[in-house]
Design an enzyme around this catalytic site. Structure first.
Site, PDB file in Angstrom:
ATOM      1  CG  HIS A 198      35.075  83.199 -20.072  1.00  0.00           C
ATOM      2  ND1 HIS A 198      35.055  82.453 -18.919  1.00  0.00           N
ATOM      3  CD2 HIS A 198      36.324  83.070 -20.591  1.00  0.00           C
ATOM      4  CE1 HIS A 198      36.259  81.895 -18.748  1.00  0.00           C
ATOM      5  NE2 HIS A 198      37.034  82.253 -19.745  1.00  0.00           N
ATOM      6  CB  CYS A 236      37.043  78.815 -21.125  1.00  0.00           C
ATOM      7  SG  CYS A 236      38.481  78.792 -20.046  1.00  0.00           S
ATOM      8  CG  HIS A 263      39.673  81.301 -23.455  1.00  0.00           C
ATOM      9  ND1 HIS A 263      39.229  81.993 -22.360  1.00  0.00           N
ATOM     10  CD2 HIS A 263      39.736  82.201 -24.461  1.00  0.00           C
ATOM     11  CE1 HIS A 263      39.019  83.253 -22.688  1.00  0.00           C
ATOM     12  NE2 HIS A 263      39.315  83.412 -23.958  1.00  0.00           N
ATOM     13  CG  ASP A 308      42.953  80.592 -20.628  1.00  0.00           C
ATOM     14  OD1 ASP A 308      43.383  81.697 -20.303  1.00  0.00           O
ATOM     15  OD2 ASP A 308      41.799  80.213 -20.379  1.00  0.00           O
ATOM     16  CG  HIS A 309      44.877  80.843 -16.814  1.00  0.00           C
ATOM     17  ND1 HIS A 309      43.974  80.462 -15.871  1.00  0.00           N
ATOM     18  CD2 HIS A 309      44.378  81.953 -17.391  1.00  0.00           C
ATOM     19  CE1 HIS A 309      42.965  81.305 -15.880  1.00  0.00           C
ATOM     20  NE2 HIS A 309      43.184  82.221 -16.800  1.00  0.00           N
ATOM     21  CE1 TYR A 322      45.542  85.437 -19.915  1.00  0.00           C
ATOM     22  CE2 TYR A 322      45.068  85.583 -17.562  1.00  0.00           C
ATOM     23  CZ  TYR A 322      44.672  85.288 -18.853  1.00  0.00           C
ATOM     24  OH  TYR A 322      43.406  84.839 -19.089  1.00  0.00           O
TER      25      TYR A 322
HETATM   26  C1  DNO Z   1      40.788  84.430 -17.004  1.00  0.00           C
HETATM   27  C2  DNO Z   1      39.909  84.868 -18.063  1.00  0.00           C
HETATM   28  C3  DNO Z   1      38.699  85.597 -17.535  1.00  0.00           C
HETATM   29  C4  DNO Z   1      37.884  86.087 -18.698  1.00  0.00           C
HETATM   30  C5  DNO Z   1      36.633  86.756 -18.335  1.00  0.00           C
HETATM   31  C6  DNO Z   1      35.823  87.011 -19.565  1.00  0.00           C
HETATM   32  O1  DNO Z   1      41.917  84.250 -17.209  1.00  0.00           O
HETATM   33  O2  DNO Z   1      39.599  83.827 -18.902  1.00  0.00           O
HETATM   34  O3  DNO Z   1      39.096  86.685 -16.779  1.00  0.00           O
HETATM   35  O4  DNO Z   1      38.636  87.006 -19.417  1.00  0.00           O
HETATM   36  O5  DNO Z   1      35.919  86.032 -17.443  1.00  0.00           O
HETATM   37  O6  DNO Z   1      34.918  88.003 -19.299  1.00  0.00           O
END
Ligand code: DNO
Length: 345
Positions: A198, A236, A263, A308-309, A322
């Site tokens: 990531h 991401c 992501h 994602d978020h 989340y």
């Molecule tokens: C945040 C996530 C990160 C991710 C880690 C992967 O929302 O994308 O916490 O899970 O960095 O190791």
């Protein structure tokens, strides 16, 4: 692509039966949360997770994350022991049918934001990052609890750790990452598992700690450290795309097949190092989500995707970034983009 959704286990207010009802959802992205970093995950916990997912019609093929112990990043005398444990976790997860493991190599802090409830005009709220605020924080004296702060550190523990890192340069971190990959990638290959790093979030050093998974050049360097398909990326868009300096569409086209996990989320740039997270659609932020999906599809991407978020909308409360509602909207939007791009190809 397979559409997935992050699930934080039994303590997550979002339930598996909620996740299952999101159209076209295939599986969860989760982890074993009952053991500390640097321990072997019990086969029983892994199987339980898989069984729970399957009982809800969902697959469990992606783990986020198997965390990398700080001693591995520091490359100290305990690194070899923790790398062996990491390899054992890869074997156990592979045996349980996991195909992709996401991890990061950020020293001490994971993803970081300065605001958790940044107000949007429409009444929703979300996460934001203001560089000036972060620069004014001292992790040793600050009482703040932000995502990315590992609550298990005592002040003394954190001080000692930061002190150990004070001697570590970016080049040292590269060396330690290479040493880690040289051991774990052959195991991943053997087990049919892809590792997917990531990017650092945000993609620049904070609190004097080095960060190296930050942009195109560094990702190129990363992929060459061990040039195997099993050594890949979690792409991401919100992390790499939080700065206009990164051309993420170009990066997707360059790294194509080495992206195992995407992501997908949008951010709005508020300054060179300031941004806030928005709803997923292109018109809500600074990223062109259609171009992102086109680049993925056209470069032959065949991995896992997750929204994602999300913002907090409709009065939802819960784990920052989340919640269910906005991520579910994001998921259907992403599914729509893929359908359109694939059909028009
Ligand atoms: C945040 C996530 C990160 C991710 C880690 C992967 O929302 O994308 O916490 O899970 O960095 O190791």
């Amino acid at each position: 692509m397979k559409l997935t959704f992050r699930w934080y286990g039994d303590s997550d207010p979002v339930t598996l039966s909620h996740i299952r009802q999101i159209p076209t959802m295939t599986g969860i992205v989760s982890a074993v949360y009952d053991t500390p970093v640097g321990t072997v995950w019990s086969e029983e916990s892994i199987t339980q997770l898989k069984n729970k997912a399957e009982a809800n019609g969902l697959e469990f093929e992606v783990v986020e994350s198997v965390p990398v112990h700080e001693d591995i990043k520091l490359g100290n005398e305990n690194a070899a022991k923790y790398i062996d444990i990491y390899c054992e976790n890869i074997r156990r997860l592979g045996k349980a049918g996991v195909k992709c493991i996401c991890y990061n190599f950020m020293p001490v802090f994971d993803w970081l934001r300065s605001e958790l409830e940044f107000k949007h005009e429409d009444g929703s709220n979300g996460l934001a990052y203001v560089d000036e605020t972060v620069l004014s924080l001292n992790p040793l004296t600050s009482e703040l609890s932000l995502p990315g702060w590992d609550e298990s550190y005592t002040k003394e523990g954190l001080r000692a750790l930061l002190n150990e890192y004070s001697k570590l340069t970016e080049e040292d971190l590269w060396d330690n990452l290479k040493a880690f990959l040289e051991k774990v990638i052959p195991v991943a290959e053997e087990c049919g598992v892809n590792l997917a790093i990531h990017p650092d979030d945000p993609p620049w050093g904070i609190f004097g700690l080095p960060r190296i998974i930050t942009g195109k050049e560094n990702l190129e360097r990363f992929l060459k450290l061990v040039d195997s398909p099993a050594n890949g990326l979690t792409f991401c868009t919100g992390s790499l795309g939080c700065t206009s300096k990164n051309d993420i569409v170009d990066m997707i086209r360059t790294f194509g097949k080495r992206i195992h996990f995407a992501h997908l989320r949008n951010v709005k740039w508020d300054g060179e190092r300031d941004f806030h997270e928005t709803a997923h659609p292109s018109s809500c932020g600074s990223l062109d989500m259609l171009e992102i999906v086109k680049a993925l599809v056209e470069s032959g991407f065949d991995g896992y995707v997750r929204p994602d978020h999300g913002r907090m909308i409709w009065g939802e409360t819960g784990r920052y970034g989340y919640g269910l509602y906005d991520r579910a909207l994001g998921a259907t939007y992403i599914a729509g983009l893929f359908e359109a791009v694939e059909k028009l190809k």
